[in-house]
Design a protein around this motif. Structure first.
Motif, PDB file in Angstrom:
ATOM      1  N   VAL A  91      16.683 -34.497  35.706  1.00  0.00           N
ATOM      2  CA  VAL A  91      16.201 -35.025  36.978  1.00  0.00           C
ATOM      3  C   VAL A  91      17.005 -34.462  38.139  1.00  0.00           C
ATOM      4  CG1 VAL A  91      15.922 -37.123  38.348  1.00  0.00           C
ATOM      5  CG2 VAL A  91      15.185 -37.080  35.979  1.00  0.00           C
ATOM      6  N   SER A  92      18.293 -34.253  37.931  1.00  0.00           N
ATOM      7  CA  SER A  92      19.098 -33.705  39.015  1.00  0.00           C
ATOM      8  C   SER A  92      18.679 -32.284  39.390  1.00  0.00           C
ATOM      9  CB  SER A  92      20.580 -33.719  38.636  1.00  0.00           C
ATOM     10  OG  SER A  92      20.794 -32.902  37.511  1.00  0.00           O
ATOM     11  N   LYS A  93      18.019 -31.579  38.481  1.00  0.00           N
ATOM     12  CA  LYS A  93      17.577 -30.209  38.752  1.00  0.00           C
ATOM     13  C   LYS A  93      16.196 -30.162  39.401  1.00  0.00           C
ATOM     14  CE  LYS A  93      20.151 -28.292  34.901  1.00  0.00           C
ATOM     15  NZ  LYS A  93      20.100 -27.575  33.642  1.00  0.00           N
ATOM     16  N   SER A  94      15.508 -31.286  39.385  1.00  0.00           N
ATOM     17  CA  SER A  94      14.143 -31.300  39.900  1.00  0.00           C
ATOM     18  C   SER A  94      13.869 -32.638  40.567  1.00  0.00           C
ATOM     19  CB  SER A  94      13.165 -31.090  38.737  1.00  0.00           C
ATOM     20  OG  SER A  94      11.855 -31.358  39.147  1.00  0.00           O
ATOM     21  N   GLU A  95      13.127 -32.595  41.646  1.00  0.00           N
ATOM     22  CA  GLU A  95      12.743 -33.831  42.323  1.00  0.00           C
ATOM     23  C   GLU A  95      11.601 -34.512  41.583  1.00  0.00           C
ATOM     24  OE1 GLU A  95      14.222 -35.285  44.993  1.00  0.00           O
ATOM     25  OE2 GLU A  95      15.738 -33.729  44.727  1.00  0.00           O
ATOM     26  N   LYS A  96      10.863 -33.749  40.807  1.00  0.00           N
ATOM     27  CA  LYS A  96       9.716 -34.280  40.078  1.00  0.00           C
ATOM     28  C   LYS A  96      10.184 -35.161  38.925  1.00  0.00           C
ATOM     29  CE  LYS A  96       6.282 -32.671  36.866  1.00  0.00           C
ATOM     30  NZ  LYS A  96       6.041 -31.580  35.970  1.00  0.00           N
ATOM     31  N   LYS A  97       9.596 -36.353  38.814  1.00  0.00           N
ATOM     32  CA  LYS A  97       9.907 -37.209  37.675  1.00  0.00           C
ATOM     33  C   LYS A  97       9.169 -36.674  36.458  1.00  0.00           C
ATOM     34  CE  LYS A  97      11.064 -41.345  40.098  1.00  0.00           C
ATOM     35  NZ  LYS A  97      11.068 -42.786  40.073  1.00  0.00           N
ATOM     36  N   ILE A  98       9.841 -36.709  35.319  1.00  0.00           N
ATOM     37  CA  ILE A  98       9.237 -36.186  34.105  1.00  0.00           C
ATOM     38  C   ILE A  98       9.137 -37.291  33.069  1.00  0.00           C
ATOM     39  CG2 ILE A  98       9.980 -33.814  34.465  1.00  0.00           C
ATOM     40  CD1 ILE A  98      12.293 -34.393  32.556  1.00  0.00           C
ATOM     41  N   MET A  99       8.188 -37.145  32.185  1.00  0.00           N
ATOM     42  CA  MET A  99       8.031 -38.082  31.075  1.00  0.00           C
ATOM     43  C   MET A  99       9.031 -37.707  29.985  1.00  0.00           C
ATOM     44  SD  MET A  99       5.685 -40.074  32.180  1.00  0.00           S
ATOM     45  CE  MET A  99       5.200 -41.019  30.764  1.00  0.00           C
ATOM     46  N   LEU A 100       9.356 -38.677  29.152  1.00  0.00           N
ATOM     47  CA  LEU A 100      10.371 -38.469  28.131  1.00  0.00           C
ATOM     48  C   LEU A 100      10.033 -37.304  27.210  1.00  0.00           C
ATOM     49  CD1 LEU A 100      12.987 -39.350  26.789  1.00  0.00           C
ATOM     50  CD2 LEU A 100      11.669 -41.004  25.464  1.00  0.00           C
ATOM     51  N   ARG A 101       8.799 -37.238  26.742  1.00  0.00           N
ATOM     52  CA  ARG A 101       8.413 -36.163  25.814  1.00  0.00           C
ATOM     53  C   ARG A 101       8.611 -34.787  26.451  1.00  0.00           C
ATOM     54  NH1 ARG A 101       3.047 -36.282  22.117  1.00  0.00           N
ATOM     55  NH2 ARG A 101       3.781 -34.754  20.630  1.00  0.00           N
ATOM     56  N   GLU A 102       8.203 -34.655  27.708  1.00  0.00           N
ATOM     57  CA  GLU A 102       8.384 -33.386  28.424  1.00  0.00           C
ATOM     58  C   GLU A 102       9.875 -33.064  28.564  1.00  0.00           C
ATOM     59  OE1 GLU A 102       7.443 -31.369  32.779  1.00  0.00           O
ATOM     60  OE2 GLU A 102       6.706 -33.377  32.342  1.00  0.00           O
ATOM     61  N   GLY A 103      10.674 -34.086  28.874  1.00  0.00           N
ATOM     62  CA  GLY A 103      12.115 -33.887  29.004  1.00  0.00           C
ATOM     63  C   GLY A 103      12.756 -33.438  27.712  1.00  0.00           C
ATOM     64  N   ILE A 104      12.324 -34.038  26.607  1.00  0.00           N
ATOM     65  CA  ILE A 104      12.873 -33.647  25.301  1.00  0.00           C
ATOM     66  C   ILE A 104      12.495 -32.203  24.986  1.00  0.00           C
ATOM     67  CG2 ILE A 104      12.671 -34.059  22.819  1.00  0.00           C
ATOM     68  CD1 ILE A 104      12.637 -37.073  23.525  1.00  0.00           C
ATOM     69  N   ASN A 105      11.264 -31.832  25.306  1.00  0.00           N
ATOM     70  CA  ASN A 105      10.859 -30.430  25.099  1.00  0.00           C
ATOM     71  C   ASN A 105      11.710 -29.484  25.943  1.00  0.00           C
ATOM     72  OD1 ASN A 105       8.868 -31.044  23.229  1.00  0.00           O
ATOM     73  ND2 ASN A 105       7.263 -31.162  24.770  1.00  0.00           N
ATOM     74  N   MET A 106      11.999 -29.890  27.180  1.00  0.00           N
ATOM     75  CA  MET A 106      12.827 -29.054  28.051  1.00  0.00           C
ATOM     76  C   MET A 106      14.250 -28.938  27.506  1.00  0.00           C
ATOM     77  SD  MET A 106      11.404 -30.471  31.695  1.00  0.00           S
ATOM     78  CE  MET A 106      12.433 -29.448  32.754  1.00  0.00           C
ATOM     79  N   LEU A 107      14.780 -30.036  26.957  1.00  0.00           N
ATOM     80  CA  LEU A 107      16.122 -29.989  26.374  1.00  0.00           C
ATOM     81  C   LEU A 107      16.169 -29.038  25.190  1.00  0.00           C
ATOM     82  CD1 LEU A 107      17.140 -33.755  26.524  1.00  0.00           C
ATOM     83  CD2 LEU A 107      17.979 -31.898  27.975  1.00  0.00           C
ATOM     84  N   ARG A 108      15.124 -29.028  24.375  1.00  0.00           N
ATOM     85  CA  ARG A 108      15.077 -28.092  23.243  1.00  0.00           C
ATOM     86  C   ARG A 108      14.951 -26.654  23.740  1.00  0.00           C
ATOM     87  NH1 ARG A 108       9.941 -27.508  19.789  1.00  0.00           N
ATOM     88  NH2 ARG A 108       9.409 -26.686  21.811  1.00  0.00           N
ATOM     89  N   ASN A 109      14.086 -26.446  24.711  1.00  0.00           N
ATOM     90  CA  ASN A 109      13.861 -25.086  25.209  1.00  0.00           C
ATOM     91  C   ASN A 109      15.101 -24.489  25.862  1.00  0.00           C
ATOM     92  OD1 ASN A 109      11.257 -25.264  24.278  1.00  0.00           O
ATOM     93  ND2 ASN A 109      10.389 -25.783  26.272  1.00  0.00           N
TER      94      ASN A 109
END
Length: 75
Positions: free
Chosen positions: A7-25
């Protein structure tokens, strides 16, 4: 973890699933943890929207513990 790292890198709120995918990527979490999160997501969806399935008492108790931990970490 998703909130702290993404969230600190983006102003856009993200859903948990999307966030987990981003953490893996971005290699913050490995494929094994990502796979576990996907299984947990599917299990919770089945529990929230049951069709012709039965959730065992042990599985329900496990989910209560997972939710309680998540709530404690939020506070």
């Amino acid at each position: 973890m998703c909130l702290d790292l993404l969230v600190s890198k983006s102003e856009k709120k993200i859903m948990l699933r999307e966030g987990i995918n981003m953490l893996r990527n971005t290699k913050v979490i490995d494929d094994r943890l990502h796979e576990w999160s996907q299984q947990l997501h599917a299990f919770r969806n089945l529990a929230a929207h049951p069709e012709d399935i039965r959730i065992s008492h042990n599985d329900a108790e496990f989910m209560k513990r997972v939710d309680a931990r998540a709530k404690r970490k939020k506070s």
